[in-house]
Design an enzyme around this catalytic site. Sequence first.
Site, short mmCIF file in Angstrom:
data_model
loop_
_atom_site.label_atom_id
_atom_site.label_comp_id
_atom_site.label_asym_id
_atom_site.label_seq_id
_atom_site.Cartn_x
_atom_site.Cartn_y
_atom_site.Cartn_z
N ARG A 5 0.82 -1.21 0.00
CA ARG A 5 0.00 0.00 0.00
C ARG A 5 0.85 1.25 0.00
O ARG A 5 0.53 2.23 -0.66
CB ARG A 5 -0.91 -0.02 1.23
N TYR A 6 1.91 1.23 0.79
CA TYR A 6 2.80 2.39 0.88
C TYR A 6 4.05 2.08 0.05
O TYR A 6 4.51 0.94 0.06
CB TYR A 6 3.20 2.62 2.33
N ARG A 60 7.14 0.42 2.17
CA ARG A 60 7.00 -0.71 3.10
C ARG A 60 5.89 -1.64 2.65
O ARG A 60 4.98 -1.23 1.94
CB ARG A 60 6.79 -0.24 4.54
N CYS A 81 -3.29 -18.29 14.52
CA CYS A 81 -3.10 -17.43 15.68
C CYS A 81 -3.20 -18.31 16.92
O CYS A 81 -3.69 -19.43 16.84
CB CYS A 81 -4.18 -16.35 15.77
N CYS A 111 -9.29 -13.71 17.88
CA CYS A 111 -10.00 -12.55 18.41
C CYS A 111 -11.29 -12.40 17.63
O CYS A 111 -11.27 -12.39 16.40
CB CYS A 111 -9.18 -11.27 18.24
N CYS A 115 -11.38 -9.68 14.89
CA CYS A 115 -10.27 -9.70 13.93
C CYS A 115 -10.60 -9.02 12.60
O CYS A 115 -11.60 -9.30 11.97
CB CYS A 115 -9.85 -11.14 13.66
N ARG A 152 -8.86 -9.41 9.90
CA ARG A 152 -8.61 -10.32 8.79
C ARG A 152 -9.41 -11.60 8.93
O ARG A 152 -8.96 -12.67 8.52
CB ARG A 152 -7.11 -10.64 8.68
N ASP A 205 -12.21 -1.79 12.59
CA ASP A 205 -12.59 -1.78 11.18
C ASP A 205 -14.00 -2.35 10.99
O ASP A 205 -14.42 -3.22 11.74
CB ASP A 205 -11.60 -2.63 10.38
N ASP A 237 -8.15 3.03 9.78
CA ASP A 237 -7.59 2.42 8.58
C ASP A 237 -8.68 2.60 7.52
O ASP A 237 -9.72 1.94 7.57
CB ASP A 237 -7.25 0.94 8.83
N LYS A 290 -3.69 4.11 7.02
CA LYS A 290 -4.00 4.57 8.37
C LYS A 290 -4.02 6.09 8.41
O LYS A 290 -3.04 6.73 8.03
CB LYS A 290 -2.96 4.04 9.35
C1 LIG Z 1 -0.30 -0.88 8.80
C2 LIG Z 1 0.27 -1.21 7.53
C3 LIG Z 1 1.62 -0.94 7.26
C4 LIG Z 1 2.55 -0.31 8.27
O1 LIG Z 1 2.12 0.99 8.59
P1 LIG Z 1 2.94 1.88 9.63
O2 LIG Z 1 2.11 3.08 9.82
O3 LIG Z 1 4.27 2.15 9.00
O4 LIG Z 1 3.09 1.07 10.89
C5 LIG Z 1 2.10 -1.26 6.02
N1 LIG Z 1 1.32 -1.83 5.07
C6 LIG Z 1 0.00 -2.06 5.30
C7 LIG Z 1 -0.80 -2.65 4.22
C8 LIG Z 1 -0.56 -1.78 6.54
O5 LIG Z 1 -1.84 -2.04 6.76
S1 SF4 Z 2 -6.57 -9.85 15.52
FE1 SF4 Z 2 -6.84 -11.55 14.06
S2 SF4 Z 2 -4.80 -11.88 13.22
FE2 SF4 Z 2 -4.54 -10.72 15.12
S3 SF4 Z 2 -4.22 -12.27 16.73
FE3 SF4 Z 2 -6.40 -11.78 16.69
S4 SF4 Z 2 -7.29 -13.33 15.34
FE4 SF4 Z 2 -5.10 -13.29 14.95
#
Ligand SMILES: *Cc1c(COP(=O)(O)O)cnc(C)c1O
Ligand code: SF4
Length: 393
Positions: free
Chosen positions: A115-116, A119, A128, A132, A135, A137, A296, A333, A340
Amino acid sequence: MASNDSRRLAIWPDADDTNWNDWKWQVRNRVTSLDQLRALIDITPEEEAGTARARGRLSMAITPYWAMLMDPDNPKCAIRRQVVPLSDEFYVDPTDMLDPCGEDKDSPVSNLVHRYPDRILLLATDLCASYCRHCTRRRMVGTKERIITSGNLEKAYEYIKSNRKIRDVLISGGDPFMLDDSKLEYILKTLKEIPHIELLRIGTRVPVAMPMRITPEFVNMLKKYAPLWISIHFNHAKEITKEVKFACDMLADNGFVLGSQTVLLKDINDKPSIMKRLVHELVKIRVRPYYIYQCDPVRGTSHFRAPIASGINIMEKLRGHTSGYAVPTYVVDAPGGGGKIPVNPNYTVAQSKDELTLRNYKGYIYRYKEPQEQVVDKEEKIDIGEKSSAESA
Ligand SMILES: *Cc1c(COP(=O)(O)O)cnc(C)c1O
Ligand code: SF4
């Protein structure tokens, strides 16, 4: 303590200290059935219905360690609410989305989210320790408890290798600390060998959900891949037990930089007093509060979502009222994949060319006078990535 030990043995007859402190025993003995849950807590009809239906995607799994922290008599217990499914999970709110942060569309090859420009997020596993219920994801976590295939890992490396702008790889999932030492080491080693990678990061909940996984051998392995930053998912001060403190001490003593990521959760941590206690306990164990995430809009989690105003209220009552190091950044997000975005109380009352009018944490007004001669160099271009400019075009 003694009564807790006997309770533990009543549920897991082989839970002597050796087994209890063995993380693989913890994984093997996770609470996954309604019957096991009934032995642990005075189950409510909502929990019973939720657990019965939570099959397949993000089914219930709770480490014995975490299960013993649940209050058996209080369904509102913050520890219990995070892991025991409720029937509310099957309500789909009109605002719910499957992939709220648009991760799938920013995935150039499988298991990567780019995305960025500088990074990238590597999803190394969908395992996991405990799942959670909130979650983000959940569309992919805990489905079949799959680990990234070596073929997909290979493609991910190729992508990162061929993108020289990437300097920071965030390894997440699922939870990378669920991988065996050798498997995780292989990932770290390969990434570290890419010349343009300056920084590796891990996102994990394991130090909280299963602190016995942080063994001296594991830490020694991780140490070879410094600088390694570790972001740990913490939501409540009750999670910071002596075992968690011990695990975080071991990580901090060995030079890892520890940060926390917290999800704002309705009736769990959406009060300033609760969040303040959490951040204070975190700095005591050398974990720097990094982010508070607005929950989210993931499908089936509307009962966890507190309004943005409650997040802003928490920030208002942290900034200035406690150590700056204990104040995280509150972010949304952005749904659809905007990344973010910080959301803050408004401290700027008025702004003109000559003067900035500000309020402080007590609400008092202050004026900052700008110099007569103002030079702001806005010429320097910062790379925002080809994709985002193409999108806006
Ligand atoms: C959160 C996230 C990051 C890291 O973001 P930082 O603000 O640098 O901690 C990088 N890629 C994705 C897709 C993310 O969701
Ligand atoms: S938030 Fe989702 S990915 Fe993170 S520890 Fe909990 S269940 Fe696992």
